[in-house]
Design a protein around this motif. Structure first.
Motif, PDB file in Angstrom:
ATOM      1  N   LYS A   2       0.852  -1.185   0.000  1.00  0.00           N
ATOM      2  CA  LYS A   2       0.000   0.000   0.000  1.00  0.00           C
ATOM      3  C   LYS A   2       0.890   1.239   0.000  1.00  0.00           C
ATOM      4  O   LYS A   2       1.929   1.277   0.670  1.00  0.00           O
ATOM      5  N   ARG A 296      -7.125  -4.317  10.957  1.00  0.00           N
ATOM      6  CA  ARG A 296      -7.508  -5.443  10.095  1.00  0.00           C
ATOM      7  C   ARG A 296      -9.019  -5.547   9.914  1.00  0.00           C
ATOM      8  O   ARG A 296      -9.488  -6.204   8.983  1.00  0.00           O
ATOM      9  N   ASP A 298     -10.943  -2.911   9.344  1.00  0.00           N
ATOM     10  CA  ASP A 298     -11.383  -1.746   8.569  1.00  0.00           C
ATOM     11  C   ASP A 298     -11.462  -2.132   7.088  1.00  0.00           C
ATOM     12  O   ASP A 298     -10.460  -2.260   6.407  1.00  0.00           O
ATOM     13  N   GLU A 299     -12.691  -2.293   6.592  1.00  0.00           N
ATOM     14  CA  GLU A 299     -12.881  -2.764   5.225  1.00  0.00           C
ATOM     15  C   GLU A 299     -12.409  -1.747   4.183  1.00  0.00           C
ATOM     16  O   GLU A 299     -11.929  -2.118   3.116  1.00  0.00           O
ATOM     17  N   ALA A 302      -8.686  -1.783   3.595  1.00  0.00           N
ATOM     18  CA  ALA A 302      -8.346  -2.952   2.791  1.00  0.00           C
ATOM     19  C   ALA A 302      -8.651  -2.724   1.311  1.00  0.00           C
ATOM     20  O   ALA A 302      -7.920  -3.205   0.436  1.00  0.00           O
ATOM     21  N   GLU A 303      -9.712  -1.972   0.999  1.00  0.00           N
ATOM     22  CA  GLU A 303     -10.102  -1.719  -0.390  1.00  0.00           C
ATOM     23  C   GLU A 303      -9.178  -0.734  -1.090  1.00  0.00           C
ATOM     24  O   GLU A 303      -8.996  -0.802  -2.303  1.00  0.00           O
ATOM     25  N   MET A 335       0.791  -5.372   8.682  1.00  0.00           N
ATOM     26  CA  MET A 335      -0.426  -5.239   7.882  1.00  0.00           C
ATOM     27  C   MET A 335      -0.206  -5.644   6.428  1.00  0.00           C
ATOM     28  O   MET A 335      -1.157  -5.671   5.642  1.00  0.00           O
ATOM     29  N   TRP A 337       1.520  -3.874   4.366  1.00  0.00           N
ATOM     30  CA  TRP A 337       1.659  -2.639   3.555  1.00  0.00           C
ATOM     31  C   TRP A 337       3.096  -2.452   3.085  1.00  0.00           C
ATOM     32  O   TRP A 337       3.361  -1.652   2.209  1.00  0.00           O
TER      33      TRP A 337
END
Length: 338
Positions: A2, A296, A298-299, A302-303, A335, A337
């Motif tokens: 990310k 983890r 938090d949708e 993630a999107e 995470m 990222w």
């Protein structure tokens, strides 16, 4: 993986306890934080724009200065209020800042949020056309801006110019190749996210949106992102879009962190902006292991492919560099990222 950036609201105040006491302080510290963030491996330096306030207001001198002091970090806004902008002048300013940075500008624009004064854009010489709302005017300004960024000539040259012209119609200069694909729209609703996709803009979704379903903020925001991506596919654009979300995230690793942010569990908040019911997303502050577990869930994070970390800029450059380093050290690897 990310992309991780910081987002500064650029507050300054002469009040006791502030490490940012003047407009000069906030501008120079904004540049210095970008330099420090780049050294830490942060991917982006983003700045909020507010008029008539003790905050950052004129983005392009700052963006150009950051571009001159750094070499890799993306430089952007979140967001420029298009109710206030002359899109032609903005094309020139944006082009210059982008060229100074070597093509690293990522400009977030939008219709703006409630401001410090009533209809402040009127003082800048702007007026909605007949039948337009201020939001419509902002979108019209944005569409002109996007069109001009493509670099096509449109202006009839003077037959007796002071300097020689290239052949054909003239465009605004300097032209920044590729900047058109690096424009983001700050969307506060599902409908404006879909409009941004149709216009070929990337999506910035912050910690505030219209409360359209009554669900938790992160679920509504994840649905907004999916609606945006579906609209992008339907529009048939030939590149992949980018999507960012912003969050206040603090890994509590020192006693100072706990004093500032160890207040216990936060939750979403609901309020009204311009008579519209809005939902404000929660912040995250916890010891690293607990923080990772919370994130983890938090949708929307993630999107998204890009996460902007809102920073408490009035606490000074050193503390904010510590905040960013804590995320990069204790959270990002766990995470996935990094």
């Amino acid at each position: 993986m990310k992309s991780i950036g910081f987002l500064s609201f650029g507050h300054w105040s002469p009040e006791r306890g502030s490490a940012v006491r003047s407009a000069a302080d906030v501008l120079t510290q904004s540049i210095e934080l970008a330099v420090r963030a780049e050294a830490l491996g942060i991917d982006g330096a983003y700045y909020r724009v507010h008029h008539y306030a003790r905050q950052l207001a004129s983005p392009f001198p700052l963006l150009a200065a950051v571009g001159a002091r750094t070499s890799k970090i993306e430089i952007g806004t979140g967001v420029i209020d298009m109710r206030y902008e002359n899109p032609l002048y903005m094309v020139e300013d944006a082009g210059a800042a982008d060229l100074i940075s070597g093509g690293r500008l990522q400009l977030g624009i939008s219709r703006g949020s409630p401001e410090q004064v009533i209809d402040g854009w009127r003082h800048f010489g702007h007026q909605p056309a007949e039948g337009e709302s201020p939001a419509d005017m902002a979108r019209r300004h944005a569409q002109v801006f996007l069109h001009l960024l493509e670099g096509e000539g449109f202006a009839e040259p003077n037959p007796n110019p002071m300097f020689p012209n290239p052949p054909g119609l003239l465009r605004l200069e300097p032209h920044a190749p590729g900047l058109r694909d690096r424009i983001w729209w700050g969307a506060g609703s599902d409908a404006t996210a879909r409009w941004a996709a149709e216009m070929g803009m990337n999506l910035q979704s912050s910690t505030l949106k219209d409360d359209e379903t009554g669900e938790p903020f992160h679920i509504q925001q994840a649905k907004q992102i999916r609606a945006y991506r579906a609209a992008w596919r339907a529009a048939g654009h030939d590149r992949e879009p980018r999507v960012s979300v912003s969050r206040s995230i603090f890994a509590l690793t020192t006693d100072m962190d706990r004093r500032y942010f160890g207040r216990g569990k936060e939750s979403d908040q609901v309020g009204f902006i311009d008579q519209t019911r809005s939902i404000f997303g929660r912040g995250y502050a916890a010891e690293p292991d607990k923080l990772i577990d919370d994130l983890r869930q938090d949708e929307a994070i993630a999107e998204a492919d890009t996460l902007l970390l809102t920073v408490p800029n009035m606490l000074g450059v050193d503390y904010n560099a510590h905040v960013l380093e804590s995320i990069m050290t204790h959270v990002a690897p766990a995470m996935g990222w990094r």
